[in-house]
Design an enzyme around this catalytic site. Structure first.
Site, PDB file in Angstrom:
ATOM      1  CE1 TYR A  18     -12.880  -2.489   1.379  1.00 36.08           C
ATOM      2  CE2 TYR A  18     -10.340  -2.822   0.261  1.00 36.08           C
ATOM      3  CZ  TYR A  18     -11.378  -2.277   1.231  1.00 36.08           C
ATOM      4  OH  TYR A  18     -10.837  -1.118   2.379  1.00 36.08           O
TER       5      TYR A  18
ATOM      6  CD  GLN B 236      -5.799   0.269  -5.120  1.00 28.70           C
ATOM      7  OE1 GLN B 236      -5.956  -0.015  -3.745  1.00 28.70           O
ATOM      8  NE2 GLN B 236      -5.030  -0.627  -4.894  1.00 28.70           N
TER       9      GLN B 236
ATOM     10  N   GLY C  63       5.400  -0.325   1.477  1.00 30.26           N
ATOM     11  CA  GLY C  63       4.601   0.057   2.287  1.00 30.26           C
ATOM     12  C   GLY C  63       5.252   0.581   3.337  1.00 30.26           C
ATOM     13  NE  ARG C  64       0.651  -1.959   7.270  1.00 30.13           N
ATOM     14  CZ  ARG C  64       0.239  -2.712   6.528  1.00 30.13           C
ATOM     15  NH1 ARG C  64       1.164  -3.499   5.114  1.00 30.13           N
ATOM     16  NH2 ARG C  64      -0.889  -3.014   6.395  1.00 30.13           N
TER      17      ARG C  64
ATOM     18  NE  ARG D 202      -2.553  -3.841  -3.649  1.00 36.56           N
ATOM     19  CZ  ARG D 202      -2.290  -3.315  -3.347  1.00 36.56           C
ATOM     20  NH1 ARG D 202      -2.941  -2.857  -2.272  1.00 36.56           N
ATOM     21  NH2 ARG D 202      -1.001  -3.744  -3.278  1.00 36.56           N
TER      22      ARG D 202
END
Length: 332
Positions: A171, A100, A312-313, A219
């Site tokens: 972002y 990414q 993910g986590r 994304r």
């Protein structure tokens, strides 16, 4: 066979299963380089090849776009050899891997970059604390498009199977997408078509750099969940344009709410947004968000909310999560 363990073949995207280890910042990089700690982390997480795809955490395309200390860099040619060792380690474990690429934009910390940040407009960013950014001029926009293109070329040179453009979590590209942070009066602001203009130009520049055969993901901050912000319906329209521009996979996450949905903590909390986007495109859709059990991932797939599930986590906490999930779903 559980859906999670079925192959996916859609255009340029070919994966052995539907389970993805999504991009998550680790702050393990050393001066932007791949060091031993970062290499060990991804080697451990990809052991056994249970993830069809491993997406490397957001990496800055230029020093002035760096989000934090410890962030990985793809801003210089000299970094390609180190990145190559990372791709090779994941391939040796049996998974495909994408990288990414990102620019922080407004919300840059001067303590990290040494400069003030810049963004589509000089307004506060609800997702990123910091001083008011400087509004980009057209020369600045063109420079950033070129930086994305060069970064994508480095990702390909390093042997990654795909590149993912980051437009989520507040972002830079997400700042152009969201009406909350884009208040421009030129061709890059106002209508949705104008707010995604830079995305389409980045995708074209990246596609020109990497060639027609190389997979390009994006994304997408599909919803801000704030008054006046980006909605899933608008994001579905944006996704259609991105698909036409050459994006091979849409990775759904949050916008100005970052990676949390303020209205629900239910597993797959971006699945509702994913469902709307998936209904608008033919390319695969990936969703993440609070999925901790294999049954939750399987249910989201069976409901048709997504084509791929990112965990993910839970996988960050338990490096054996992928193996356990596949065995649990298959009844072993």
């Amino acid at each position: 066979m559980p859906l999670l363990n079925t192959p996916l073949e859609a255009g340029r995207v070919k994966l052995k299963n539907r389970l993805v280890f999504p991009p998550m910042a680790t702050a393990k990089s050393e001066r932007g380089e791949v060091g031993p700690d970062l290499l060990r982390y991804y080697d451990e997480k990809s052991k056994g090849g249970h993830f069809g795809l491993v997406i490397i955490e957001h990496s800055y395309i230029a020093p002035e776009g760096r989000a934090s200390a410890g962030q990985l860099s793809v801003a210089e040619d000299r970094l390609v050899d180190g990145l190559k060792t990372l791709a090779e380690a994941i391939h040796a474990n049996g998974s495909k891997t994408a990288m990414q690429i990102n620019h922080c934009g407004g919300g840059i910390s001067p303590e990290v970059t040494g400069i003030d940040g810049f963004a589509p407009s000089s307004v506060s960013n609800p997702a990123r604390e910091g001083p008011l950014p400087i509004a980009l001029d057209q020369d600045g926009i063109r420079k950033i498009i070129q930086q994305f293109s060069l970064a994508a070329l480095r990702v390909k040179a390093a042997g990654f199977d795909a590149v993912e453009i980051h437009s989520a979590h507040g972002y830079l590209l997400n700042q152009f997408l969201s009406p909350l942070t884009n208040q421009r009066a030129d061709e890059y602001g106002g209508s949705l078509q104008n707010r995604i203009r830079i995305h389409l130009e980045v995708v074209k520049a990246v596609r020109d750099a990497v060639g027609e055969a190389y997979p390009v993901f994006l994304r997408l901050g599909a919803a801000d969940y704030m008054e006046g912000g980006q909605t899933p319906e608008e994001s579905a329209s944006a996704a259609r344009e991105l698909e036409r521009a050459g994006v091979d996979l849409i990775d759904i996450s949050g916008g100005m709410c970052r990676y949390f949905n303020p209205f629900t903590k239910a597993p797959g909390y971006f699945a509702a947004a994913s469902r709307v986007v998936k209904g608008a495109v033919s390319v695969p859709v990936l969703v993440t968000g609070g999925i901790t059990r294999p049954e939750e991932a399987e249910e989201i797939l069976r409901k048709g909310d997504t084509d791929l599930v990112g965990v993910g986590r839970a996988a960050a906490k338990d490096s054996d999560w992928g193996r356990k999930a596949m065995e649990a779903l298959s009844g072993k």
